[in-house]
Enzyme design. Structure first.
Site, PDB file in Angstrom:
ATOM      1  N   SER A  67      83.404  50.432 -52.931  1.00  0.00           N
ATOM      2  CA  SER A  67      82.522  50.445 -52.271  1.00  0.00           C
ATOM      3  C   SER A  67      82.449  49.535 -51.101  1.00  0.00           C
ATOM      4  O   SER A  67      82.147  48.211 -51.314  1.00  0.00           O
ATOM      5  CB  SER A  67      81.083  50.398 -52.910  1.00  0.00           C
ATOM      6  OG  SER A  67      79.946  50.351 -51.848  1.00  0.00           O
ATOM      7  N   GLY A 121      68.311  53.853 -49.785  1.00  0.00           N
ATOM      8  CA  GLY A 121      66.844  53.797 -50.405  1.00  0.00           C
ATOM      9  C   GLY A 121      65.657  54.089 -49.320  1.00  0.00           C
ATOM     10  O   GLY A 121      64.624  53.466 -49.294  1.00  0.00           O
ATOM     11  N   GLY A 123      65.045  57.428 -48.042  1.00  0.00           N
ATOM     12  CA  GLY A 123      64.738  58.827 -47.830  1.00  0.00           C
ATOM     13  C   GLY A 123      65.470  59.565 -47.076  1.00  0.00           C
ATOM     14  O   GLY A 123      65.062  60.781 -46.868  1.00  0.00           O
ATOM     15  N   LEU A 124      66.882  59.162 -46.766  1.00  0.00           N
ATOM     16  CA  LEU A 124      67.578  59.883 -45.949  1.00  0.00           C
ATOM     17  C   LEU A 124      68.837  60.513 -46.735  1.00  0.00           C
ATOM     18  O   LEU A 124      70.089  60.749 -46.147  1.00  0.00           O
ATOM     19  CB  LEU A 124      68.105  59.190 -44.664  1.00  0.00           C
ATOM     20  CG  LEU A 124      67.020  58.808 -43.557  1.00  0.00           C
ATOM     21  CD1 LEU A 124      67.642  57.907 -42.631  1.00  0.00           C
ATOM     22  CD2 LEU A 124      66.064  59.733 -43.120  1.00  0.00           C
ATOM     23  N   SER A 126      71.044  58.914 -48.699  1.00  0.00           N
ATOM     24  CA  SER A 126      72.358  58.321 -48.874  1.00  0.00           C
ATOM     25  C   SER A 126      73.001  58.714 -50.267  1.00  0.00           C
ATOM     26  O   SER A 126      74.438  58.725 -50.357  1.00  0.00           O
ATOM     27  CB  SER A 126      72.061  56.986 -48.953  1.00  0.00           C
ATOM     28  OG  SER A 126      71.124  56.422 -49.980  1.00  0.00           O
ATOM     29  N   SER A 127      72.264  58.750 -51.443  1.00  0.00           N
ATOM     30  CA  SER A 127      72.925  59.032 -52.644  1.00  0.00           C
ATOM     31  C   SER A 127      73.636  60.485 -52.546  1.00  0.00           C
ATOM     32  O   SER A 127      74.568  60.631 -53.099  1.00  0.00           O
ATOM     33  CB  SER A 127      72.009  58.667 -53.856  1.00  0.00           C
ATOM     34  OG  SER A 127      70.689  59.562 -53.662  1.00  0.00           O
ATOM     35  N   GLU A 164      73.244  63.970 -60.563  1.00  0.00           N
ATOM     36  CA  GLU A 164      71.853  63.246 -60.325  1.00  0.00           C
ATOM     37  C   GLU A 164      70.957  63.436 -61.497  1.00  0.00           C
ATOM     38  O   GLU A 164      70.520  62.423 -61.876  1.00  0.00           O
ATOM     39  CB  GLU A 164      71.424  63.726 -58.909  1.00  0.00           C
ATOM     40  CG  GLU A 164      70.045  63.058 -58.700  1.00  0.00           C
ATOM     41  CD  GLU A 164      70.355  62.222 -57.236  1.00  0.00           C
ATOM     42  OE1 GLU A 164      71.306  62.077 -56.447  1.00  0.00           O
ATOM     43  OE2 GLU A 164      69.603  61.412 -56.903  1.00  0.00           O
ATOM     44  N   ASP A 176      68.933  67.990 -51.030  1.00  0.00           N
ATOM     45  CA  ASP A 176      69.687  66.917 -50.284  1.00  0.00           C
ATOM     46  C   ASP A 176      71.123  67.487 -50.338  1.00  0.00           C
ATOM     47  O   ASP A 176      71.902  67.290 -49.593  1.00  0.00           O
ATOM     48  CB  ASP A 176      69.393  65.507 -50.944  1.00  0.00           C
ATOM     49  CG  ASP A 176      67.992  65.153 -51.012  1.00  0.00           C
ATOM     50  OD1 ASP A 176      67.239  65.791 -50.442  1.00  0.00           O
ATOM     51  OD2 ASP A 176      67.747  64.382 -51.868  1.00  0.00           O
ATOM     52  N   TYR A 225      58.991  59.560 -58.703  1.00  0.00           N
ATOM     53  CA  TYR A 225      59.471  60.949 -58.275  1.00  0.00           C
ATOM     54  C   TYR A 225      59.275  61.704 -59.644  1.00  0.00           C
ATOM     55  O   TYR A 225      58.749  62.732 -59.540  1.00  0.00           O
ATOM     56  CB  TYR A 225      60.868  60.844 -57.835  1.00  0.00           C
ATOM     57  CG  TYR A 225      61.522  62.005 -57.623  1.00  0.00           C
ATOM     58  CD1 TYR A 225      61.616  62.392 -56.028  1.00  0.00           C
ATOM     59  CD2 TYR A 225      62.219  63.096 -58.461  1.00  0.00           C
ATOM     60  CE1 TYR A 225      62.017  63.797 -55.792  1.00  0.00           C
ATOM     61  CE2 TYR A 225      62.354  64.214 -58.048  1.00  0.00           C
ATOM     62  CZ  TYR A 225      62.441  64.345 -56.813  1.00  0.00           C
ATOM     63  OH  TYR A 225      62.995  65.897 -56.371  1.00  0.00           O
TER      64      TYR A 225
HETATM   65  C1  GLA Z   1      64.215  63.636 -52.933  1.00  0.00           C
HETATM   66  C2  GLA Z   1      64.942  64.709 -53.885  1.00  0.00           C
HETATM   67  C3  GLA Z   1      64.819  66.103 -53.224  1.00  0.00           C
HETATM   68  C4  GLA Z   1      63.319  66.494 -52.883  1.00  0.00           C
HETATM   69  C5  GLA Z   1      62.892  65.379 -52.098  1.00  0.00           C
HETATM   70  C6  GLA Z   1      61.395  65.636 -51.655  1.00  0.00           C
HETATM   71  O1  GLA Z   1      65.010  63.804 -51.535  1.00  0.00           O
HETATM   72  O2  GLA Z   1      66.308  64.245 -54.019  1.00  0.00           O
HETATM   73  O3  GLA Z   1      65.431  67.109 -54.133  1.00  0.00           O
HETATM   74  O4  GLA Z   1      62.729  66.897 -53.847  1.00  0.00           O
HETATM   75  O5  GLA Z   1      62.858  64.136 -52.641  1.00  0.00           O
HETATM   76  O6  GLA Z   1      61.213  66.884 -50.931  1.00  0.00           O
END
Ligand code: GLA
Length: 388
Positions: A67, A121, A123-124, A126-127, A164, A176, A225
């Site tokens: 990585s 980390g 919210g875009l 990356s994982s 995941e 995602d 989550y």
């Molecule tokens: C994360 C999860 C998605 C979705 C969003 C919330 O990104 O990986 O599956 O649930 O949160 O909308």
């Protein structure tokens, strides 16, 4: 844009071989939050921040993954892969490898280099971009691939989601991984998470996607989550006592919540109300985008943020400040917290001519209000994952 040649060079330095390279984008969700695992609707776009995966075969039974982001290399014997997450960046590629093997893909030794510019980390996704890039790279090496692609984009998304859910341990939905696989340049994608049918909607050329990172980090694995998901399932069970035909909150109406919501704990009712109303808003937002009704689109994004904040309680003070500051800007069509919540980024649709000025003022006003230096990412809706 991430350097393909730079990534090839990094791979050559570590593994002395010329690799095949694959790219998988991160995403921004325009609307439809925490609706995917209730078989509802989401409307994300892939973005031009991505993970590159460079891969070459080895003639032993080892895999080595380097990585560039973590400046670390790990090595495993294919017969002794870890069975559980180690809470390490390698959980994502190892999880994908494990699920691919479970799906019947024959994997022999390989060297893999991962290099990404999706902020971690935030919210875009990356994982998801790491998972999808890894899946394409491993499949790219497999002998079966010579007779044509073995999996469609949606199937690869499912494989990565399984990695995941079952390996990393986040009970995330399909959004995602799906958008990382199936995104289209210049378009948002309305996805029906029930049957994975989707519709592309062009993002008007005069609009810019301005993403603002609040710099408040979130961590989903095992945290809030999964708690939210459990709350949603608890609410669904109560509705099911009256309407056994209900499989997911996707099947529930506001009317149902009015009738039977008083049997739920107040916070469970609020979580469910967010999901049920968010599904309606997402379908309406896709229609607004299609009809170029930007005013309605902006209102729906504002309502979505308020619902995420007040009913789902997945926002944070800093994101609320960013959305509030953005909404006062005349050039801002719509603004809301994007992604899994509890920090991360806001998405702003802004008239392109004023995007630079908007960004400067947002950074300055946010710093004045919170003392935090945010980051701005001016994005374009990008294509889904592919070989380069
Ligand atoms: C994360 C999860 C998605 C979705 C969003 C919330 O990104 O990986 O599956 O649930 O949160 O909308």
């Amino acid at each position: 844009m991430l350097g393909v040649n730079a990534t090839k060079d990094i791979h050559a330095r570590h593994f002395q071989a010329d690799p095949q390279v694959f790219i998988a984008p991160g995403r921004v969700n325009l609307i439809g939050e925490h609706t995917d695992y209730s078989e509802g609707f989401v409307m994300p776009a892939a973005i031009d921040f991505a993970t590159l995966a460079a891969i070459t075969p080895r003639d032993d039974n080892q895999i080595a993954i380097y990585s560039e982001n973590f400046a670390e290399k790990i090595t495993f014997d294919l017969d002794f892969l870890p069975h559980h997450p180690r809470h390490h960046w390698s959980d994502y590629p190892v999880g994908v490898l494990t699920v691919l093997r479970e799906a019947g893909i024959r994997v022999t030794g390989f060297n893999l280099t991962l290099n990404g510019d999706v902020p971690l980390g935030s919210g875009l996704s990356s994982s998801a971009s790491v998972e999808v890039a890894t899946a394409l790279a491993i499949l790219g090496l497999s002998p079966e691939e010579e007779t044509g692609p073995q999996f469609t984009g949606p199937e690869i998304a499912r494989i990565c989601q399984r990695a995941e859910n079952h390996f990393v341990g986040t009970q995330s939905g399909i959004m995602d991984q799906f958008i990382s696989c199936c995104g289209a340049a210049g378009h948002a994608l309305l996805l029906d998470c029930r049957d994975l049918s989707y519709k592309l909607a062009p993002i008007p050329g005069e609009l810019s996607i301005v993403i603002c990172n609040s710099m408040i980090k979130h961590s989903h694995a095992g945290g809030e989550y999964n708690t939210r998901r459990a709350e949603i399932e608890a609410g669904r069970e109560i509705i099911r006592m009256h309407r056994p035909d209900v499989r997911f909150l996707r099947d529930v109406t506001v009317n149902d919540l009015d009738r039977w919501g008083n049997e739920m704990l107040p916070e469970i009712l609020k979580r469910c109300r967010h999901v049920v109303t968010e599904n309606d808003r997402t379908v309406a937002a896709a229609a607004a985008l299609e009809n170029h009704d930007l005013k309605s689109l902006g209102c729906l994004m504002a309502e979505s943020h308020a619902s995420y904040r007040d009913d789902f309680e997945a926002s944070c003070r800093e994101a609320d400040i960013l959305v509030d500051l953005a909404s006062r800007e005349p050039a801002c069509i719509g603004a809301r917290l994007t992604g899994g919540g509890f920090g991360g980024c806001t998405v702003n649709l802004v008239e392109s001519a004023d995007a630079p000025g908007f960004s400067d003022r947002l950074l300055e006003n946010y710093r004045a209000a919170t003392g935090i230096s945010a980051e701005i990412y001016l994005c374009h809706a990008a294509a889904g994952a592919h070989r380069i």
